[in-house]
Design a protein around this motif. Structure first.
Motif, PDB file in Angstrom:
ATOM      1  N   THR A  81       0.845  -1.316  -0.104  1.00  0.00           N
ATOM      2  CA  THR A  81      -0.034  -0.107  -0.216  1.00  0.00           C
ATOM      3  C   THR A  81       0.871   1.215  -0.109  1.00  0.00           C
ATOM      4  N   LYS A  82       1.872   1.484   0.734  1.00  0.00           N
ATOM      5  CA  LYS A  82       2.894   2.293   0.839  1.00  0.00           C
ATOM      6  C   LYS A  82       3.443   2.595  -0.380  1.00  0.00           C
ATOM      7  N   LEU A 121       6.670  11.118  -0.339  1.00  0.00           N
ATOM      8  CA  LEU A 121       5.843  10.095  -0.168  1.00  0.00           C
ATOM      9  C   LEU A 121       6.769   8.681  -0.562  1.00  0.00           C
ATOM     10  N   PRO A 122       7.223   8.623  -1.611  1.00  0.00           N
ATOM     11  CA  PRO A 122       7.985   7.243  -2.041  1.00  0.00           C
ATOM     12  C   PRO A 122       9.398   7.416  -1.812  1.00  0.00           C
ATOM     13  N   ILE A 123       9.597   8.537  -0.760  1.00  0.00           N
ATOM     14  CA  ILE A 123      11.148   8.640  -0.347  1.00  0.00           C
ATOM     15  C   ILE A 123      10.953   8.223   1.179  1.00  0.00           C
ATOM     16  N   TRP A 124      10.167   8.816   2.036  1.00  0.00           N
ATOM     17  CA  TRP A 124      10.382   8.785   3.129  1.00  0.00           C
ATOM     18  C   TRP A 124       9.787   7.623   3.878  1.00  0.00           C
ATOM     19  N   GLU A 125       8.954   7.166   3.118  1.00  0.00           N
ATOM     20  CA  GLU A 125       8.043   5.858   3.716  1.00  0.00           C
ATOM     21  C   GLU A 125       9.263   4.611   3.288  1.00  0.00           C
ATOM     22  N   GLY A 126      10.358   4.966   2.833  1.00  0.00           N
ATOM     23  CA  GLY A 126      11.328   3.737   2.662  1.00  0.00           C
ATOM     24  C   GLY A 126      11.719   3.490   1.507  1.00  0.00           C
ATOM     25  N   THR A 127      11.432   4.299   0.428  1.00  0.00           N
ATOM     26  CA  THR A 127      11.603   4.523  -1.147  1.00  0.00           C
ATOM     27  C   THR A 127      10.977   3.406  -1.763  1.00  0.00           C
TER      28      THR A 127
END
Length: 255
Positions: A81-82, A121-127
């Motif tokens: 989802t992330k 968002l696609p960086i901070w959540e772990g890429t």
């Protein structure tokens, strides 16, 4: 964060389309602009349905009523989802900013901030890459893959309307393709890792389409109108399956 950013971007883009006149009519009346807005609205609607599913699963775990299958599903559906919604948020924000023309690019309008905020968002959540590898790691757990497949089957099993059959078929076909790809590459660590992003995004989009179709059926059953079905059909038209065979040697040469 992803779905709220998408919703904000869509609200501004739709409002501007009703006010901006080009080629003799408001942008909202121009078929091309309406088609563009419809495409990104479908992404948002898929994303919000996907987002609330792991939220529901987390709530059931916190309440102590989750089944073993739901706990396994939560483990793998969270990174999926992330990564899926994070990439969708960037795409939606980019289209929304573009829909404003030059006003979207100028910092003093505040519109450009939509894209800058979405990009975190696609960086901070772990890429996306890290979350894709975490998805593969989660799927290595006993019963996790079966729980994920069961989730899609659960959603699709509720759909009866013939007009939604192409959505059901597309979701199932994309998931099965991703599953077959993973099985084929289980013994090839480099190939499996290289394709992890395409695999995870395909699974995420397939689940989104399944949830959209299920929600569309619910909306029809409860006289909520045809809008949900339109979102499912448009999401399918945007494409679901990203899995493909890529030469790892080519990646080495190009990277």
């Amino acid at each position: 964060g992803a779905v709220s950013g998408m919703r904000r971007a869509m609200a501004l883009a739709k409002d501007f389309a009703r006010r901006r006149v080009a080629f003799g009519a408001p942008l909202s009346d121009k078929p091309l602009h309406a088609d563009t807005l419809a495409g990104i609205e479908a992404k948002f609607e898929g994303a919000i349905l996907l987002t609330w599913r792991p939220i529901e699963l987390l709530g059931r775990q916190e309440a102590g009523v989750a089944t073993d299958g739901e706990r396994l599903l939560s483990r793998v559906l969270t990174p999926i989802t992330k990564l899926t919604t994070g990439k969708q948020a960037v795409a939606v924000a980019s289209e929304a900013v573009e829909s404003f023309g030059g006003h979207g690019y100028m910092e003093d309008t505040g519109i450009a901030r939509l894209l800058r905020d979405a990009q975190v968002l696609p960086i901070w959540e772990g890429t996306t890459n890290v979350l894709s590898l975490d998805t593969l790691r989660a799927l290595g757990g006993a019963g996790v893959a079966q729980a994920l497949e069961g989730e899609l089957s659960r959603a699709l099993s509720t759909v009866r309307d013939p007009s939604l059959r192409p959505c059901v078929d597309a979701a199932r076909a994309a998931f099965e393709h991703a599953k077959a790809w993973m099985i084929e590459n289980l013994g090839q660590a480099a190939a499996l890792e290289a394709g992890a992003r395409r695999f995870a995004l395909t699974v995420g989009r397939a689940i989104e389409l399944g949830l959209l179709a299920s929600h569309a059926q619910w909306a029809q059953d409860h006289d909520k109108g045809p809008r949900a079905a339109a979102a499912a059909r448009r999401f399918r038209a945007n494409g679901v399956d990203l899995v493909t065979t890529v030469e790892t040697e080519d990646s080495g040469l190009l990277a």
